[in-house]
Design a protein around this motif. Structure first.
Motif, short mmCIF file in Angstrom:
data_model
loop_
_atom_site.label_atom_id
_atom_site.label_comp_id
_atom_site.label_asym_id
_atom_site.label_seq_id
_atom_site.Cartn_x
_atom_site.Cartn_y
_atom_site.Cartn_z
N SER A 270 31.64 54.99 25.09
CA SER A 270 30.43 55.90 25.58
C SER A 270 29.28 54.97 24.93
CB SER A 270 30.56 57.19 24.42
OG SER A 270 30.56 57.05 23.40
N GLU A 271 28.20 55.65 25.44
CA GLU A 271 26.60 55.01 25.10
C GLU A 271 26.53 53.61 25.50
OE1 GLU A 271 25.92 55.97 21.19
OE2 GLU A 271 26.30 58.41 21.54
N ALA A 272 27.54 53.00 26.70
CA ALA A 272 27.52 51.67 27.01
C ALA A 272 26.15 51.45 27.55
CB ALA A 272 28.56 51.47 27.88
N HIS A 273 25.53 50.44 27.06
CA HIS A 273 24.20 50.04 27.67
C HIS A 273 23.84 48.37 27.70
CE1 HIS A 273 23.51 50.58 23.37
NE2 HIS A 273 22.87 49.64 23.40
N SER B 252 26.91 40.99 28.57
CA SER B 252 26.78 41.58 27.07
C SER B 252 26.44 42.94 27.22
CB SER B 252 25.92 40.82 26.13
OG SER B 252 26.55 39.47 25.86
N VAL B 253 27.33 43.86 26.70
CA VAL B 253 27.10 45.37 26.75
C VAL B 253 27.34 45.99 25.13
CG1 VAL B 253 27.81 47.63 27.60
CG2 VAL B 253 27.66 45.60 29.07
N ALA B 254 26.64 46.99 24.78
CA ALA B 254 26.96 47.58 23.56
C ALA B 254 27.35 48.93 23.79
CB ALA B 254 25.80 47.47 22.72
N GLY B 255 28.05 49.65 22.74
CA GLY B 255 28.38 50.88 22.99
C GLY B 255 29.48 51.50 21.96
N GLN B 256 29.88 52.86 21.94
CA GLN B 256 30.69 53.42 20.82
C GLN B 256 32.21 53.13 21.41
OE1 GLN B 256 29.63 54.30 17.86
NE2 GLN B 256 31.66 55.18 17.42
N ILE B 257 33.00 52.69 20.70
CA ILE B 257 34.42 52.85 21.41
C ILE B 257 35.31 53.74 20.31
CG2 ILE B 257 34.22 50.65 22.38
CD1 ILE B 257 36.04 49.53 20.11
N ASP B 258 36.30 54.21 20.85
CA ASP B 258 37.35 54.96 20.05
C ASP B 258 38.63 54.56 20.54
OD1 ASP B 258 35.70 57.06 18.53
OD2 ASP B 258 34.88 57.37 20.35
N ILE B 259 39.52 54.44 19.63
CA ILE B 259 40.84 53.86 20.07
C ILE B 259 42.00 54.61 19.17
CG2 ILE B 259 42.46 51.88 20.04
CD1 ILE B 259 40.08 49.82 20.56
N GLY C 195 43.95 54.94 14.15
CA GLY C 195 42.88 55.28 15.03
C GLY C 195 41.53 54.72 14.39
N SER C 196 40.47 54.47 15.44
CA SER C 196 39.40 53.81 14.99
C SER C 196 38.19 54.32 15.78
CB SER C 196 39.40 52.18 14.93
OG SER C 196 39.72 51.66 16.09
N SER C 197 37.09 54.26 15.28
CA SER C 197 35.82 54.71 16.28
C SER C 197 34.68 53.87 15.65
CB SER C 197 35.59 56.22 16.10
OG SER C 197 34.46 56.54 16.69
N GLU C 198 33.94 53.16 16.31
CA GLU C 198 33.19 52.21 16.00
C GLU C 198 32.13 51.76 16.97
OE1 GLU C 198 34.65 48.29 14.63
OE2 GLU C 198 36.30 48.86 15.57
N GLU C 199 30.96 51.19 16.74
CA GLU C 199 30.12 50.51 17.60
C GLU C 199 30.09 49.17 17.45
OE1 GLU C 199 25.36 50.91 18.60
OE2 GLU C 199 26.07 51.97 17.05
N VAL C 200 30.42 48.48 18.79
CA VAL C 200 30.83 47.22 18.89
C VAL C 200 30.02 46.67 20.12
CG1 VAL C 200 32.89 47.29 17.59
CG2 VAL C 200 32.73 47.62 20.38
N GLY C 201 30.01 45.29 20.25
CA GLY C 201 29.58 44.74 21.61
C GLY C 201 30.95 44.66 22.41
N LEU C 202 30.53 44.71 23.60
CA LEU C 202 31.58 44.63 24.52
C LEU C 202 31.77 43.08 25.36
CD1 LEU C 202 31.43 48.07 26.07
CD2 LEU C 202 32.86 47.26 24.19
#
Length: 273
Positions: free
Chosen positions: A231-234, A191-198, A204-211
């Motif tokens: 980005s900001e995946a942690h 489990s990783v969290a981060g900001q994604i842009d598609i 187009g979308s940009s959101e903070e989701v779980g990976l």
């Protein structure tokens, strides 16, 4: 007519013409005709000519005497003796081939979105340049080149039209083709969290989701300007909480991976046909 009076070349020629008429109706054989014509051409006096025609009847309207009525033109010689002069007639127009091709391309332009109108203009110019160069030939001896040019013009127009129609059909099919585009962002660490842009051609979308994150799109026509980044995946749990996590960005078009990248904390992938 005084038998001792000399004859002129005109009387000799008239006598030969009358002899040929007697030959044409069957009074003289070919050998007799040749002998008497030779004698008429060498005659000196009217007496010499009278001896040649002594056993032949008079033909109305054909007199040797210069005081007689004007003699009509000599009849045509028997078939096979003389050849008629060739008749010169206009030959095939050398510009007809390009002209036909120009019209064919012009008509095809309405079905190909105007793709064949430029070849039509070029062919029309070629046809106009050949309009004033029409040679003449003897009947029965027309060369094959003019007709070949006409057939070649039709063939060229047909080939251009077929190519244009095929190209238009391919473009239409390609424009209406549906493609399946999948974008994935994943991590091998759980489990990783981060900001994604598609970004896709339609949204187009940009959101903070779980990976991991995965989404499928259906795109009609060409697939262009598809990008996915994280980005900001942690990590979101465990001892490494808030630490950078390795993430992978993947773009799959029609079940084929077209771009993929992996990095700690961020990744980026893009694709365009």
């Amino acid at each position: 007519m005084n038998p001792q009076m000399r004859v002129a070349d005109m009387e000799r020629d008239r006598a030969c013409a009358i002899l040929r008429e007697h030959f044409a109706v069957g009074r003289l054989s070919k050998d007799e005709l040749m002998l008497r014509v030779a004698a008429a051409q060498s005659a000196i006096t009217w007496g010499d000519l009278d001896q040649i025609f002594a056993d032949l009847p008079r033909i109305p309207g054909m007199e040797i005497s210069p005081t007689a009525l004007p003699m009509p033109s000599p009849p045509p010689p028997p078939t096979g003796v003389y050849l008629a002069p060739p008749v010169v007639v206009p030959a095939h127009d050398p510009g007809s081939g390009p002209r036909m091709a120009a019209w064919a391309c012009f008509i095809l332009g309405f079905f190909t979105g105007g793709l064949t109108w430029i070849p039509a203009i070029i062919l029309a110019i070629v046809a106009a340049s050949r309009r004033n160069s029409v040679p003449t030939y003897v009947p029965g001896k027309f060369p094959a080149a003019p007709r070949a040019r006409s057939y070649t013009g039709v063939i060229v127009a047909s080939v251009i039209g077929i190519v244009a129609l095929v190209g238009l059909g391919v473009a239409v099919i390609h424009a209406n083709t549906l493609h399946t585009v999948e974008v994935e962002i994943s991590s091998a660490e759980g489990s990783v969290a981060g900001q994604i842009d598609i970004t896709t051609p339609r949204e187009g979308s940009s959101e903070e989701v779980g990976l991991p994150h995965k989404k499928t799109y259906t795109i009609s026509g060409s697939v262009s300007d598809v990008t996915v980044s994280a980005s900001e995946a942690h990590y979101v749990s465990g001892k490494k909480k808030r630490k950078k996590a390795p993430v992978t960005c993947t773009i799959i078009v029609d079940r084929n991976i077209v771009d993929q990248s992996t990095s700690d904390g961020e990744c980026h992938a893009s694709y365009s046909e």
